[in-house]
Design a protein around this motif. Structure first.
Motif, mmCIF file in Angstrom:
data_model
loop_
_atom_site.group_PDB
_atom_site.id
_atom_site.type_symbol
_atom_site.label_atom_id
_atom_site.label_comp_id
_atom_site.label_asym_id
_atom_site.label_seq_id
_atom_site.Cartn_x
_atom_site.Cartn_y
_atom_site.Cartn_z
ATOM 1 N N UNK A 1 5.777 11.773 14.534
ATOM 2 C CA UNK A 1 7.012 10.983 14.695
ATOM 3 C C UNK A 1 7.343 10.244 13.401
ATOM 4 N N UNK A 2 6.341 9.621 12.782
ATOM 5 C CA UNK A 2 6.547 8.854 11.551
ATOM 6 C C UNK A 2 7.004 9.765 10.414
ATOM 7 N N UNK A 3 6.366 10.919 10.306
ATOM 8 C CA UNK A 3 6.720 11.849 9.234
ATOM 9 C C UNK A 3 8.149 12.364 9.425
ATOM 10 N N UNK A 4 8.498 12.661 10.663
ATOM 11 C CA UNK A 4 9.836 13.179 10.940
ATOM 12 C C UNK A 4 10.915 12.130 10.706
ATOM 13 N N UNK A 5 10.614 10.877 11.032
ATOM 14 C CA UNK A 5 11.579 9.790 10.879
ATOM 15 C C UNK A 5 10.832 8.477 10.690
ATOM 16 N N UNK A 6 10.598 8.057 9.440
ATOM 17 C CA UNK A 6 9.840 6.826 9.184
ATOM 18 C C UNK A 6 10.450 5.587 9.835
ATOM 19 N N UNK A 7 11.752 5.628 10.135
ATOM 20 C CA UNK A 7 12.414 4.485 10.767
ATOM 21 C C UNK A 7 12.592 4.673 12.266
ATOM 22 N N UNK A 8 11.877 5.623 12.821
ATOM 23 C CA UNK A 8 11.959 5.884 14.256
ATOM 24 C C UNK A 8 11.699 4.601 15.040
ATOM 25 N N UNK A 9 12.487 4.376 16.077
ATOM 26 C CA UNK A 9 12.296 3.175 16.899
ATOM 27 C C UNK A 9 11.384 3.517 18.078
ATOM 28 N N UNK A 10 10.168 2.967 18.024
ATOM 29 C CA UNK A 10 9.198 3.152 19.093
ATOM 30 C C UNK A 10 9.372 2.064 20.148
ATOM 31 N N UNK A 11 8.942 2.348 21.351
ATOM 32 C CA UNK A 11 8.769 1.308 22.351
ATOM 33 C C UNK A 11 7.416 0.677 22.055
ATOM 34 N N UNK B 1 9.255 -1.312 11.895
ATOM 35 C CA UNK B 1 8.096 -2.089 12.311
ATOM 36 C C UNK B 1 7.746 -1.931 13.784
ATOM 37 N N UNK B 2 8.574 -1.246 14.553
ATOM 38 C CA UNK B 2 8.293 -1.102 15.988
ATOM 39 C C UNK B 2 7.018 -0.307 16.240
ATOM 40 N N UNK B 3 6.629 0.525 15.289
ATOM 41 C CA UNK B 3 5.437 1.349 15.451
ATOM 42 C C UNK B 3 4.143 0.661 15.074
ATOM 43 N N UNK B 4 4.226 -0.570 14.575
ATOM 44 C CA UNK B 4 2.999 -1.323 14.281
ATOM 45 C C UNK B 4 2.933 -2.624 15.068
ATOM 46 N N UNK B 5 4.042 -3.267 15.320
ATOM 47 C CA UNK B 5 4.198 -4.420 16.208
ATOM 48 C C UNK B 5 3.088 -5.440 15.985
ATOM 49 N N UNK B 6 2.316 -5.754 17.016
ATOM 50 C CA UNK B 6 1.314 -6.822 16.928
ATOM 51 C C UNK B 6 0.145 -6.484 16.017
ATOM 52 N N UNK B 7 0.020 -5.238 15.628
ATOM 53 C CA UNK B 7 -1.093 -4.873 14.748
ATOM 54 C C UNK B 7 -0.734 -4.988 13.276
#
Length: 301
Positions: free
Chosen positions: A68-78, A171-177
């Motif tokens: 997902x990150x490689x395909x779209x680094x700005x992808x919005x994760x839940x 930043x949605x893909x790292x959030x609290x980490x």
């Protein structure tokens, strides 16, 4: 600046503050607080999550997440479903049996805090950390934009001009980490208050400082040992407590003397870790140790 995995200390601050208030117990389990997670993970405790002895598989190493990150680094994760990427995987080891740094741990910590309080993690950060410590330029964004003005982060490759990568990743893909953005001044106030006991009481401080062998990522100066969302760095000049972190374009180290009265905030505007350049990590650790020595010895050293 992006503070990368030093954001894990903020999740520790939230969890320990809630424990201090009786809303959480360090021996609360995932089975009790997050029963929707895999049953195989149920015995993992909040204490183990905070000390990276949980055995949870790291979602950020999942092939599907990385794709997902490689395909779209700005992808919005839940952000609250990041652990789904590894939900079909067993624990890496028996909880509490050994140390292994995992980004999944602090996602679970934030989810536990939300489940215990019915309050979103971002609000808990504000109420339990930002406001008490007077942090006015610190936030946990979901997107890729940086609040202006900001420290630009760069990718530095041999033979090529530095590339500005400050706003490449969402930043949605790292959030609290690792998703928090802050300033050197705010991070100074944070680490002094966090280590100095401004956010929770003596029982939690004592529990936090029961050290085991374990290194932050990247490794901090001197000999590293792990507490609860805090690391002890034993240098040639004495011990300081803090955290490190790295992400695309940024590397951070924050630490304070055990009483919280003196601190250091160190930022590099490129990613430095053992995977990208192990020799550079060692050079950085020597610089950090020199900073700690200046800190411990005082202004007239």
């Amino acid at each position: 600046m992006r503070i990368a995995s030093t954001a894990k200390a903020f999740s520790g601050a939230v969890a320990l503050a809630l424990a201090d208030r009786g809303a959480l117990d360090l021996d609360d389990t995932l089975r009790h607080r997050l029963p929707q997670l895999p049953k195989a993970w149920g015995a993992v405790t909040l204490r183990q999550l905070l000390q990276h002895t949980s055995g949870l598989p790291d979602y950020s190493e999942s092939p599907a997440f990385r794709a997902e990150i490689i395909a779209d680094p700005r992808h919005h994760f839940d952000s609250r479903r990041l652990l789904d990427y590894v939900a079909d995987e067993p624990l890496r080891f028996t909880p509490g049996s050994r140390y292994q740094y995992s980004n999944s741990d602090n996602i679970a910590v934030a989810l536990i805090a939300e489940a215990a309080t019915g309050t979103r993690y971002e609000r808990l950060l504000r109420d339990l950390v930002y406001t008490p410590l007077g942090l006015h330029r610190t936030s946990l964004p979901q997107g890729y934009r940086m609040p202006k003005p900001y420290m630009h982060g760069y990718a530095v490759e041999p033979g090529a001009a530095p590339e500005d990568v400050s706003e490449v990743l969402g930043m949605s893909g790292v959030w609290a980490s690792g998703g928090i953005v802050s300033t050197p001044a705010d991070m100074t106030r944070f680490i002094q208050g966090y280590v100095g006991g401004a956010l929770f009481g003596g029982r939690e401080i004592h529990a936090q400082r029961r050290w085991i062998e374990g290194s932050s990522e990247p490794a901090g100066p001197g000999h590293n040992r792990a507490g609860l969302a805090l690391f002890r760095y034993d240098t040639r000049c004495g011990a300081v407590f803090g955290h490190t972190g790295n992400t695309l374009g940024y590397t951070q180290f924050v630490a304070a003397t055990p009483d919280g009265r003196r601190s250091v905030t160190f930022s590099a505007t490129t990613q430095i870790n053992k995977a990208t350049d192990a020799a550079q990590v060692e050079r950085m650790r020597k610089i950090e140790e020199n900073l700690v020595c200046a800190l411990v010895r005082g202004p007239h050293a």
